[in-house]
Design a protein around this motif. Structure first.
Motif, PDB file in Angstrom:
ATOM      1  N   ARG A   1      39.932  31.021  25.753  1.00 15.30           N
ATOM      2  CA  ARG A   1      39.341  30.681  27.033  1.00 15.30           C
ATOM      3  C   ARG A   1      38.337  29.587  26.771  1.00 15.30           C
ATOM      4  O   ARG A   1      37.531  29.672  25.839  1.00 15.30           O
ATOM      5  CB  ARG A   1      38.628  31.906  27.601  1.00 15.30           C
ATOM      6  CG  ARG A   1      38.146  31.770  29.018  1.00 15.30           C
ATOM      7  CD  ARG A   1      37.387  33.044  29.415  1.00 15.30           C
ATOM      8  NE  ARG A   1      36.113  32.655  29.991  1.00 15.30           N
ATOM      9  CZ  ARG A   1      35.880  32.555  31.303  1.00 15.30           C
ATOM     10  NH1 ARG A   1      36.807  32.882  32.166  1.00 15.30           N
ATOM     11  NH2 ARG A   1      34.726  32.150  31.762  1.00 15.30           N
TER      12      ARG A   1
ATOM     13  N   GLU B   1      35.340  42.843  44.371  1.00 14.74           N
ATOM     14  CA  GLU B   1      34.799  42.747  43.011  1.00 14.74           C
ATOM     15  C   GLU B   1      33.285  42.821  43.058  1.00 14.74           C
ATOM     16  O   GLU B   1      32.652  42.137  43.856  1.00 14.74           O
ATOM     17  CB  GLU B   1      35.212  41.409  42.374  1.00 14.74           C
ATOM     18  CG  GLU B   1      36.696  41.211  42.201  1.00 14.74           C
ATOM     19  CD  GLU B   1      37.279  42.028  41.056  1.00 14.74           C
ATOM     20  OE1 GLU B   1      36.502  42.702  40.344  1.00 14.74           O
ATOM     21  OE2 GLU B   1      38.521  41.994  40.881  1.00 14.74           O
TER      22      GLU B   1
ATOM     23  N   ALA C   1      42.527  29.501  30.622  1.00 15.03           N
ATOM     24  CA  ALA C   1      43.099  30.391  29.614  1.00 15.03           C
ATOM     25  C   ALA C   1      44.283  29.734  28.924  1.00 15.03           C
ATOM     26  O   ALA C   1      45.064  29.023  29.565  1.00 15.03           O
ATOM     27  CB  ALA C   1      43.533  31.703  30.271  1.00 15.03           C
TER      28      ALA C   1
ATOM     29  N   ASP D   1      49.653  31.271  50.046  1.00 13.19           N
ATOM     30  CA  ASP D   1      49.019  32.541  49.653  1.00 13.19           C
ATOM     31  C   ASP D   1      48.568  33.269  50.900  1.00 13.19           C
ATOM     32  O   ASP D   1      47.949  32.664  51.777  1.00 13.19           O
ATOM     33  CB  ASP D   1      47.753  32.268  48.813  1.00 13.19           C
ATOM     34  CG  ASP D   1      48.078  31.860  47.394  1.00 13.19           C
ATOM     35  OD1 ASP D   1      49.279  31.769  47.054  1.00 13.19           O
ATOM     36  OD2 ASP D   1      47.127  31.625  46.626  1.00 13.19           O
TER      37      ASP D   1
ATOM     38  N   GLN E   1      40.738  42.188  46.684  1.00 13.70           N
ATOM     39  CA  GLN E   1      40.149  43.015  45.632  1.00 13.70           C
ATOM     40  C   GLN E   1      38.638  42.899  45.773  1.00 13.70           C
ATOM     41  O   GLN E   1      38.094  41.803  45.615  1.00 13.70           O
ATOM     42  CB  GLN E   1      40.607  42.448  44.286  1.00 13.70           C
ATOM     43  CG  GLN E   1      40.343  43.316  43.100  1.00 13.70           C
ATOM     44  CD  GLN E   1      41.423  44.368  42.928  1.00 13.70           C
ATOM     45  OE1 GLN E   1      42.566  44.149  43.318  1.00 13.70           O
ATOM     46  NE2 GLN E   1      41.061  45.504  42.372  1.00 13.70           N
TER      47      GLN E   1
ATOM     48  N   TYR F   1      48.527  38.914  48.276  1.00  6.30           N
ATOM     49  CA  TYR F   1      47.526  39.638  47.486  1.00  6.30           C
ATOM     50  C   TYR F   1      46.705  40.552  48.374  1.00  6.30           C
ATOM     51  O   TYR F   1      46.178  40.102  49.384  1.00  6.30           O
ATOM     52  CB  TYR F   1      46.530  38.660  46.850  1.00  6.30           C
ATOM     53  CG  TYR F   1      47.156  37.545  46.086  1.00  6.30           C
ATOM     54  CD1 TYR F   1      47.808  37.817  44.883  1.00  6.30           C
ATOM     55  CD2 TYR F   1      47.104  36.235  46.538  1.00  6.30           C
ATOM     56  CE1 TYR F   1      48.390  36.797  44.163  1.00  6.30           C
ATOM     57  CE2 TYR F   1      47.683  35.210  45.823  1.00  6.30           C
ATOM     58  CZ  TYR F   1      48.321  35.488  44.644  1.00  6.30           C
ATOM     59  OH  TYR F   1      48.891  34.487  43.932  1.00  6.30           O
ATOM     60  N   PRO F   2      46.554  41.819  47.967  1.00  7.87           N
ATOM     61  CA  PRO F   2      45.543  42.619  48.660  1.00  7.87           C
ATOM     62  C   PRO F   2      44.170  42.140  48.222  1.00  7.87           C
ATOM     63  O   PRO F   2      43.990  41.766  47.065  1.00  7.87           O
ATOM     64  CB  PRO F   2      45.780  44.043  48.144  1.00  7.87           C
ATOM     65  CG  PRO F   2      47.035  43.992  47.345  1.00  7.87           C
ATOM     66  CD  PRO F   2      47.249  42.582  46.923  1.00  7.87           C
TER      67      PRO F   2
ATOM     68  N   ASP G   1      35.549  35.946  42.726  1.00  7.45           N
ATOM     69  CA  ASP G   1      34.764  36.109  41.498  1.00  7.45           C
ATOM     70  C   ASP G   1      35.334  35.196  40.419  1.00  7.45           C
ATOM     71  O   ASP G   1      35.315  35.494  39.243  1.00  7.45           O
ATOM     72  CB  ASP G   1      34.776  37.561  41.025  1.00  7.45           C
ATOM     73  CG  ASP G   1      36.121  37.986  40.499  1.00  7.45           C
ATOM     74  OD1 ASP G   1      37.138  37.400  40.930  1.00  7.45           O
ATOM     75  OD2 ASP G   1      36.161  38.901  39.654  1.00  7.45           O
ATOM     76  N   PHE G   2      35.870  34.084  40.853  1.00  4.07           N
ATOM     77  CA  PHE G   2      36.524  33.156  39.955  1.00  4.07           C
ATOM     78  C   PHE G   2      35.553  32.099  39.468  1.00  4.07           C
ATOM     79  O   PHE G   2      34.474  31.932  40.032  1.00  4.07           O
ATOM     80  CB  PHE G   2      37.664  32.484  40.730  1.00  4.07           C
ATOM     81  CG  PHE G   2      38.927  32.479  39.948  1.00  4.07           C
ATOM     82  CD1 PHE G   2      39.389  33.648  39.368  1.00  4.07           C
ATOM     83  CD2 PHE G   2      39.649  31.313  39.789  1.00  4.07           C
ATOM     84  CE1 PHE G   2      40.557  33.647  38.635  1.00  4.07           C
ATOM     85  CE2 PHE G   2      40.817  31.309  39.061  1.00  4.07           C
ATOM     86  CZ  PHE G   2      41.271  32.463  38.480  1.00  4.07           C
TER      87      PHE G   2
END
Lengths: 603, 417
Positions: free
Chosen positions: B309, B205, B278, B169, B203, B200-201, B32-33
């Protein structure tokens, strides 16, 4: 000399099944008669509360005077009395109808006759009103005015040849409707010289002038300065002002026989002014009050608790402020081990309950927990005493109970024949007893049944709608009290009984409901840092169990290129969620857990 | 500023520079980036990178980057740019911030080819972060990745061989994953000779294909218990291999931590360029940025920290507007909020926060802070250290509980720019 001729007056209500377009038609009438300029029209003018406008329902009664210049060249005074459109408010509707000589019966051209069409039509016929049938929404492509016309004749036995075809949306046919009202509705009768006799339709509170009563004058003339009395309450007052709503208040020198308007009573306690009561002169009372008065009796009860107990006083103040315009609201303090201090509040019905809770939260900014709705049980103890129990907590110990009676309703469902089986099954599931079944037409069947009110206030209506794809319509009225085999089902969280989750249920359904509730709560109570067992129990016997697993992982691992705002927003959201939770022992319980019993059957 | 003990000095410049490349060859099912799928031949990528280079020149010109120590090119998939464009960008970053000690570039095995690796190294990158995610072909396919395990291993080996620092990753709690497959992915990753691994688990979204597919049921492979187990499993395997966990998701051999990510967690100001990038600026750094981004308003006196942002769409950025024509959204934080943020971000690190922050918080929030820490300690989420505090094992996995409690110390409403 006062004008006592009533031939130019038409007092009428518009009645309809919910969503058939009653308020839209009212708005069109106001517009067409230039009572309100088109530019000032907000949608559905007569519904002045936010919630009324949002939900498209009418809660309060309202009466607006409209002047109409008819095709015959005369000017007529129309008093349009808008009535609540929900079965919770049947008594209020009946009082409004008692103030009328006619009723416009609105039927949706796409939906046809539905349960509340029938019950409203019956109310209107029993009140001896002249009925003007109107078929609305003819602008819609799926409109079937001819079918609906037949249905009105077949089902309601109302001659529908002259039914007016209208569209509240486009305004088409509204002129014809107004002409029909002139010709079909009788002018009021009454005597200007008799002692004043005026029926209270509704009342509202004005901070400066006290209680203002909406009235229909049956006999005499009401003027400011008169010493008056409300007969049922034997409450005296000085009439400070009279006038009409157009729709804003417009003071007048007098309200004449046959007219509808408002009377400023100056009374500061709204609890003294009751819908259905009769106003007359203090020193020259009328012989008989208007018939049909009784006090509104709450049917549904729920506990309301502020999530944060320091807002207890605020909740009390808010309830008092609401009662000012809603005298049917009743409450008494209630204490719960789990939820602290709150109130047991009585409502006319489920919709009334939802509306009040929503107003308390929205208009008074209160965060509330509502416990599962209950009815007024009559508990007969072995010592012969009878207790009225509206809260499961107040149920005496089983050994002290001889038997329990619960309120039953006489209910009617109208549904297409294809869904009769589904409705029958729903009745069986909800302890309903089918008493009669009538084919109204090829396309609709009317089912009569008796059902405990306690079953109806769970999720009966939602289930009915979903199992009949929205086609079924429901109407009901209180019947009597009957003996039932009822038990108290308790819920334990981490081994501790949570009094606010208890409820009274029929013994045969207790196991199934206990299981359903444990499963439902498991989905509602969020994971905590430790495992939370949920148990259902009757007395000391555990009948069902589920477990909320321990919370183990809650962290956003990904770093999102240094976008910390995103992480913070997630935390804010979690915090908002926590605010709406109540700590019971070590367990954080969300608001909706206390209403989980309403959702047990959802699949 | 409201008196008290200033726990952080106003720097007047940023310590880190982030550049966002919003392009991917394919958008993964869970992402969702800010990223868009396009092809390597899309000429607009070249326009976009050229525009960023000019922005970097502007930032360097105003003095904002003079103390900048770390750089990071993230995405999206920066390796999608190809050798020439990527090298041009990296060189521009070096030129804008000559004092950089670390410059990381992200890449995916399908586009991080040998020539891209060589070009990046030659242009001044010191570190590659590779989106391997899994070393199991079935899992990779379920995630919608474009590479298989063999390709990933080849890519990582080539990167290590180039002499750059390499991080991979990995994702857990993904479809088809078992404890065994996760164990073998972890073991295989350890054998690759990398100095840094992030875990990372997945996620789920809302709005992503995977998130929407499973929005109504909790898929067992993503269950929070499974996530916790896999994170603990990773911690065990990676620590046995000599790496240590220094942050929620990050494991490194001694001396191989990602300095850039450390800046995020330790309150070091940074500036981001590119769509959705950011920035975190103190008053001094913000003031400098305004010299080129003149559309930004002056700050009210109470503002201690600004988070920005870059909102301009990438197509707009590709048209190469000057800095003063870009759209920014932003948040203004007061002193209490900046301190609460530093506390919560610091608690992402295994070492937690030290005496200096705890001292400042005790002064600023008083008893409220003492009570909050006390509560967290009693719940077993934090442990006190010499003058400071750190997350426990439970507090590591339930980080949001810790962060939320610390963030609640500050006024909750954050002003917008």
């Amino acid at each position: 000399m006062t004008n006592t001729n009533t031939s130019h007056i038409r007092n009428f209500s518009i009645v309809a099944h919910i969503d058939h377009g009653k308020s839209t038609i009212s708005d069109r009438i106001l517009e067409l008669t230039k009572t309100v300029a088109a530019r000032d029209m907000t949608k559905q003018l007569l519904d002045s509360m936010d919630i009324e406008q949002e939900r498209g329902i009418t809660i309060k009664s309202n009466a607006v005077r409209v002047m109409y210049e008819a095709d015959d060249g005369n000017e007529y005074q129309f008093n349009l009395i808008d009535t609540p459109g929900h079965v919770d408010f049947t008594y209020e509707v009946s009082r409004s109808l008692a103030a009328c000589e006619g009723a416009v019966l609105v039927v949706d051209a796409t939906q046809g006759v539905e349960a509340q069409t029938v019950s409203n039509a019956l109310l209107a016929m029993n009140a001896d009103l002249d009925i003007v049938p109107a078929i609305n929404k003819i602008d819609l492509p799926s409109a079937e005015p001819e079918r609906v016309r037949e249905e009105i004749e077949e089902v309601l036995a109302i001659p529908a040849d002259d039914a007016v075809l209208v569209s509240g949306k486009t305004g088409e046919g509204i002129h014809d409707l107004l002409e029909s009202i002139v010709y079909l509705v009788s002018p009021p009768e009454g005597s200007a010289t008799e002692p004043v006799k005026a029926l209270i339709l509704d009342s509202y509170f004005d901070a400066y002038r006290g209680v203002v009563a909406m009235v229909r004058v049956f006999d005499g003339v009401v003027k400011p300065g008169m010493r008056m009395v409300m007969m049922a309450q034997n409450q005296h007052f000085l009439c400070e002002e009279v006038g009409v709503k157009r729709p804003l208040e417009q003071p007048l020198p007098e309200l004449l026989v046959g007219e509808v308007g408002y009377v400023v009573t100056g009374l500061k306690d709204p609890g003294l002014v009751h819908t259905g009561d009769t106003i007359t002169l203090a020193d020259r009372p009328c012989a008989e009050p208007c018939p049909g008065y009784h006090e509104a009796k709450p049917m549904v009860f729920t506990g309301l608790f502020p999530i944060d107990n320091k807002y207890y006083e605020n909740l009390r103040d808010a309830l008092e402020k609401l009662k000012v315009n809603d005298p049917s609201l009743t409450w008494q303090p209630e204490t719960s081990v789990a939820l602290g201090f709150g109130f047991r509040v009585g409502f006319l019905g489920l919709l009334h309950m939802e509306v009040v809770k929503e107003r308390l939260e929205r208009e008074f900014d209160l965060e509330l927990i509502a416990t599962s709705p209950s009815v007024d049980y009559h508990v007969y103890k072995t010592d012969g005493q009878m207790l009225e129990v509206t809260s499961p907590q107040d149920l005496p110990k089983p050994e002290e109970i001889d038997h329990i009676e619960e309120p039953y309703l006489k209910a009617t469902v109208i549904v297409p024949p294809d869904y009769v089986g589904a409705v029958m099954q729903l009745l069986v599931d909800h302890r309903g007893i089918s008493t009669d079944m009538v084919y109204l037409s090829e396309k609709s069947v009317e089912l009569h049944f008796d059902i405990p009110l306690a079953e109806l206030i769970l999720d009966f209506f939602d289930q009915l709608k979903s199992r009949t794809k929205g086609y079924a319509s429901l109407d009901y009225e209180f019947d009597d009290y009957r003996t039932s085999d009822l038990v108290k089902l308790d819920i334990l969280l981490s081994g501790e009984e949570v009094d606010a989750l208890s409820f009274i249920v029929h013994k045969d359904k207790a196991y199934q409901l206990g299981r359903g509730l444990c499963d439902k709560l498991k989905g509602i109570i969020p994971r905590q840092q430790f495992e939370v067992p949920i148990q259902g129990a009757i007395g000391n016997k555990i009948i069902s169990r589920s477990t909320v697993k321990a919370h183990r992982k809650d962290v956003l691992a990904k770093c999102y290129g240094g976008d910390i705002s995103r992480k913070r927003k997630l935390l804010e959201k979690q915090k908002e969620g926590k605010k709406r939770m109540k700590s019971i022992g070590r367990v954080e319980v969300p608001q909706e857990a206390f209403l989980a019993v309403l959702k047990v059957d959802d699949e | 500023m409201s008196g008290g003990w200033c726990w952080r000095e106003v720097t007047g410049a940023v310590g880190s520079l982030y550049v966002h490349i919003p392009f991917c060859a394919r958008k993964c099912g869970y992402c969702d980036f800010a990223s868009w799928a396009t092809s390597v031949t899309d000429g607009r990528m070249g326009d976009y990178v050229r525009a960023l280079r000019w922005q970097l020149d502007e930032l360097a010109g105003c003095g904002l980057l003079e103390d900048c120590r770390t750089g990071y090119v993230g995405g999206g998939t920066p390796s999608m740019l190809g050798a020439t464009r990527l090298a041009g960008l990296l060189r521009a970053m070096r030129r804008a911030a000559p004092g950089m000690r670390e410059l990381t570039c992200e890449g995916n095995p399908d586009s991080l080819t040998a020539d891209v690796i060589a070009a990046a190294a030659a242009a001044g990158a010191t570190r590659l972060s590779i989106g391997v995610q899994s070393l199991d072909d079935a899992e990779l396919e379920a995630l919608g990745r474009l590479h298989d395990a063999r390709q990933a291993v080849g890519c990582v080996r080539a990167a290590v061989a180039s002499g750059l620092d390499v991080s991979v990753d990995l994702m857990c709690a993904i479809p088809d994953q078992t404890n065994e497959s996760w164990a073998s992915t972890l073991a295989a990753a350890c054998d690759l000779g990398v100095g840094h691994i992030s875990v990372y688990p997945l996620q789920l979204e809302p709005g992503t294909p995977l998130g929407d597919r499973y929005k109504d049921d909790d898929p067992p492979w993503n269950d929070e218990g499974v996530q916790a187990d896999r994170m603990e499993q990773a911690s065990g395997v990676l620590c046995d291999a000599g790496l240590s966990r220094y942050e929620v998701a990050s494991y490194a051999l001694p001396g191989r931590r990602c300095l850039h990510n450390m800046a995020y967690w330790t309150g070091v100001p940074y500036v981001g360029v590119g769509h959705g990038a950011a920035s975190m600026l103190d008053r001094g750094a913000y003031h400098k940025l305004r010299r080129v981004a003149t559309q930004l308003p002056a700050l009210p006196g109470w503002v201690q920290r600004v988070r920005l942002r870059m909102e301009s769409p990438w197509e707009g950025i590709a048209l190469a507007p000057p800095m003063n024509e870009l759209d920014f959204s932003g948040e203004l934080l007061c002193e209490e909020q900046a301190l609460a943020e530093d506390l919560m971000l610091g608690m992402r690190l295994s070492r937690g926060v030290g005496e200096r922050l705890v001292g400042a918080a005790t002064l600023m929030f008083g008893d409220e802070f003492v009570r909050t820490v006390d509560g967290l300690e009693r719940r077993g989420l934090v442990a006190l250290t010499d003058g400071g505090m750190r997350p426990t094992q439970t507090g590591w996995l339930l980080g949001n509980e810790v962060f939320g409690a610390l963030w609640s110390l500050a006024p909750s409403s954050v002003a917008s720019l």
